[in-house]
Enzyme design. Sequence first.
Site, PDB file in Angstrom:
ATOM      1  N   PRO A 195      20.545  -1.704 -16.243  1.00 53.56           N
ATOM      2  CA  PRO A 195      21.663  -1.093 -16.938  1.00 53.56           C
ATOM      3  C   PRO A 195      23.007  -1.552 -16.364  1.00 53.56           C
ATOM      4  CG  PRO A 195      20.200   0.593 -16.007  1.00 53.56           C
ATOM      5  CD  PRO A 195      19.758  -0.725 -15.485  1.00 53.56           C
ATOM      6  N   HIS A 380       0.246   0.480   1.885  1.00 44.24           N
ATOM      7  CA  HIS A 380       1.302  -0.493   1.600  1.00 44.24           C
ATOM      8  C   HIS A 380       0.710  -1.857   1.254  1.00 44.24           C
ATOM      9  CE1 HIS A 380       4.887  -3.077   2.975  1.00 44.24           C
ATOM     10  NE2 HIS A 380       5.209  -2.493   1.846  1.00 44.24           N
ATOM     11  N   HIS A 381       1.192  -2.444   0.169  1.00 47.41           N
ATOM     12  CA  HIS A 381       0.802  -3.795  -0.243  1.00 47.41           C
ATOM     13  C   HIS A 381       2.036  -4.673  -0.352  1.00 47.41           C
ATOM     14  CE1 HIS A 381      -3.203  -2.521  -2.453  1.00 47.41           C
ATOM     15  NE2 HIS A 381      -3.283  -2.407  -1.127  1.00 47.41           N
ATOM     16  N   GLU A 382       2.437  -5.286   0.731  1.00 47.41           N
ATOM     17  CA  GLU A 382       3.520  -6.284   0.626  1.00 47.41           C
ATOM     18  C   GLU A 382       2.880  -7.593   0.158  1.00 47.41           C
ATOM     19  OE1 GLU A 382       7.077  -6.362   1.041  1.00 47.41           O
ATOM     20  OE2 GLU A 382       6.510  -8.242   0.065  1.00 47.41           O
ATOM     21  N   GLU A 461      11.142  -4.212  -4.793  1.00 48.93           N
ATOM     22  CA  GLU A 461      11.557  -5.511  -5.361  1.00 48.93           C
ATOM     23  C   GLU A 461      10.913  -5.690  -6.740  1.00 48.93           C
ATOM     24  OE1 GLU A 461      12.008  -4.847  -1.549  1.00 48.93           O
ATOM     25  OE2 GLU A 461      10.034  -5.662  -1.971  1.00 48.93           O
ATOM     26  N   GLU A 479      11.912   0.559  -6.497  1.00 48.72           N
ATOM     27  CA  GLU A 479      13.160   0.380  -5.781  1.00 48.72           C
ATOM     28  C   GLU A 479      14.117  -0.249  -6.800  1.00 48.72           C
ATOM     29  OE1 GLU A 479      13.358  -2.713  -3.003  1.00 48.72           O
ATOM     30  OE2 GLU A 479      14.156  -1.473  -1.408  1.00 48.72           O
ATOM     31  N   GLU A 485      17.342   0.739   3.323  1.00 47.36           N
ATOM     32  CA  GLU A 485      17.076  -0.327   4.295  1.00 47.36           C
ATOM     33  C   GLU A 485      18.332  -1.143   4.612  1.00 47.36           C
ATOM     34  OE1 GLU A 485      14.028  -2.771   2.532  1.00 47.36           O
ATOM     35  OE2 GLU A 485      15.232  -3.247   0.785  1.00 47.36           O
TER      36      GLU A 485
HETATM   37  C1  NOJ Z   1      11.266  -4.418   1.411  1.00 48.72           C
HETATM   38  C2  NOJ Z   1      11.017  -3.006   1.004  1.00 48.72           C
HETATM   39  O1  NOJ Z   1      12.043  -2.541   0.173  1.00 48.72           O
HETATM   40  C3  NOJ Z   1      10.884  -2.174   2.257  1.00 48.72           C
HETATM   41  O2  NOJ Z   1      10.748  -0.809   1.918  1.00 48.72           O
HETATM   42  C4  NOJ Z   1       9.713  -2.668   3.062  1.00 48.72           C
HETATM   43  O3  NOJ Z   1       9.670  -1.965   4.274  1.00 48.72           O
HETATM   44  C5  NOJ Z   1       9.848  -4.160   3.375  1.00 48.72           C
HETATM   45  N1  NOJ Z   1      10.143  -4.889   2.189  1.00 48.72           N
HETATM   46  C6  NOJ Z   1       8.590  -4.738   3.984  1.00 48.72           C
HETATM   47  O4  NOJ Z   1       7.567  -4.752   3.049  1.00 48.72           O
HETATM   48 CA    CA Z   2      13.894  -3.896  -0.912  1.00 47.49          CA
END
Ligand code: NOJ
Ligand code: CA
Length: 691
Positions: A195, A380-382, A461, A479, A485
Amino acid sequence: MTTHWTRMIAVAAGLWAAAPLSAETLEVTSPDGAITVKVSDDGGLATYAVSFEGQQVIAPSRLGMLFAEHHGFERGLAIAGSARASNDNTWEQPWGERRLVRDQHNELSVTFTASEGPARQMVVRFRAFDTGIGFRYELAEQPALTGDIAIVEELTQFGVGEKTTMWYTPSDEFNRNEYIYRIAPAGQVDDAHTPSTFRNEAGIHFAIHEAALVDYSSMSLDQLRPGNFQANLRNWAGGPKVKTAAPFTSPWRTVQIARDAVGLINSDIILNLNEPNKLGDVSWAKPGKYVGIWWAMHINDRTWASDKYHGATTAETKRYIDFAAEHGFAGVLVEGWNKGWDGDWFNNGDLFSFTEAYPDYDIEGLSKYAAAKGVQLIVHHETSANLTNYENQLEAGLDLVRKIGSHYVKSGYVSDAGDAVWVDDKGIRHYEYYDSQRMIDHHMTVIKAAAKRQIAMDTHEPVKDTGLRRTFPNWMSREGARGMEFNAWGSPPNPPSHEPMLAFTALLAGPFDYTPGIFDLRPNERPPVRPDMPRGDPKNRPQTTLAKQLATYVTIYSPLQMAADLPENYEARLDAFQFIKDVEADWEQSIALAGEVGQYVAIARQGRQSKEWFLGAVTDENPRDLSVPLSFLEKGKRYRAQIYRDGPDAHWDTNPYAIVIEEKIVTGGDTFTVWLAASGGVAVRFIPVAK
Ligand code: NOJ
Ligand code: CA
């Protein structure tokens, strides 16, 4: 009708060029009559225009689209038919800013035929609500549109006016949506995410966005001529913008419209333009608050990697589980639990395992420990935006989440905007934009696979929200803007205007996992814990007062709401922490009461469980007196207002901890007045008093 028939016959007989017909204009108005959309084929161009209370919001602007190998819809277009409908129903959300949502609109669908090239038609469906409009393209199966279709351009334009004020983030830079909001006359903006929010010279506020972004690519705004934006669809790497086939529909292009800024927040059109819940009973996707092994890594106390400062150890996770259980938090997020974090994880997304824990993290034991204390682990799945690595392990990774009794995954796609990688059958790597059709499809695959296992997702992201939480209520949060952060390492951190800006911009799209509640407001000034890693720049810190941290639990909506600081920092201020413990994360109703974009906002929400009301207000760097009527409270009832406000000499920079916590008896007939410090705020809980 006669005109339509005459035109259709003329087009069918190929008489178009010989006998140009006069232009036709159709209109649809919102149920309250304030908003009017005019649709025209003047000069063979499909156009629409939008006004509010007789004043222009969107000047006559083009519609249409171009294809790579098929005739598109650009020129020689004529209105060949139209249909009208109206709707007024109320539907229920499993969780959300409000339980009941009213969908009241008038609809006009317009059929345009093209006179040049083979006969073909495009429908543009408009819906006018009291709080804005939406329209989308609908392309039916037809002889002129057979086979695969590549959309190379959507011609949708938005004539917003050169001098209209615009609040936006740039759409073509490396850090995806994570930018500080900018303000400029629309005529000076090159490109912008949606937006995007506007206020025109007549003082009308509006926001351009999209709804139901499925199987298409994301739209941003590109300046075509001063004050006139064109929809810019993200392209495939080296390819078209959208790969599709008829029949298909585009996402809805939306314009939320209100006289006052807060009217934008009190609009449900994005949700109303999405399909109803496809998942049925989603009682497992419960809203709630969580803590986690998270901030410790961002402020360099701990590591995601498996070294001696590893955050995700069994002992540390137990400490967080104990803290969550003691203070009533439903979830514990643990980042860095899985193999793949050692070394340069940003550039090595193919090394992440979603099934193997580091040896010092006893995943099974911890899940039992958590369950015994009534807490769930948030897994958590990065991915570092390595799509193929994640897709290959998706089923197994999600199976593990369920096996350990969790219903929640926080995912992440850390990478530069154009660096989401996937590997084709031949092993060739392709780099896509994070908001391309490939990514939209990826997210949908993940959401569906998660839903099958009763898992809710919180995507970091991400691609921006477009209201899909209505259709897939397991896509609970995202997010998608600058989160907390940035206050650990952001350089610069989020400015004081950030929180009152988010309410009128990013949050119009949907929930935002901002991860609020930092209590140690100068984290980089503490002595370093790790000799190998100094603290960050002390300038990086939340630029808010303590009271403002509390207020964001009300002003920033997320059904999964984090208390992001370290347990010890909460233990040091249990009086202020009480508000975070009391505030809900799921709402019966929400009302934006007052505010100006990027300056301040005051929002009242009624908890869905307790039925208690909460009020939150935040301001930018300007201190201000806020005065809001409490007319949202039930008439005739008395309430104990527990107030957490800035102390008389509070200031985000020089005196951020000055807070007054007090109680007052109030009724709905009262006006609540309070002073907000520079980048300050106020948080209030209203408890009904038994008579
Ligand atoms: C970016 C994410 O926004 C954050 O919350 C996370 O801790 C880091 N990446 C690592 O995955
Ligand atoms: Ca982020």
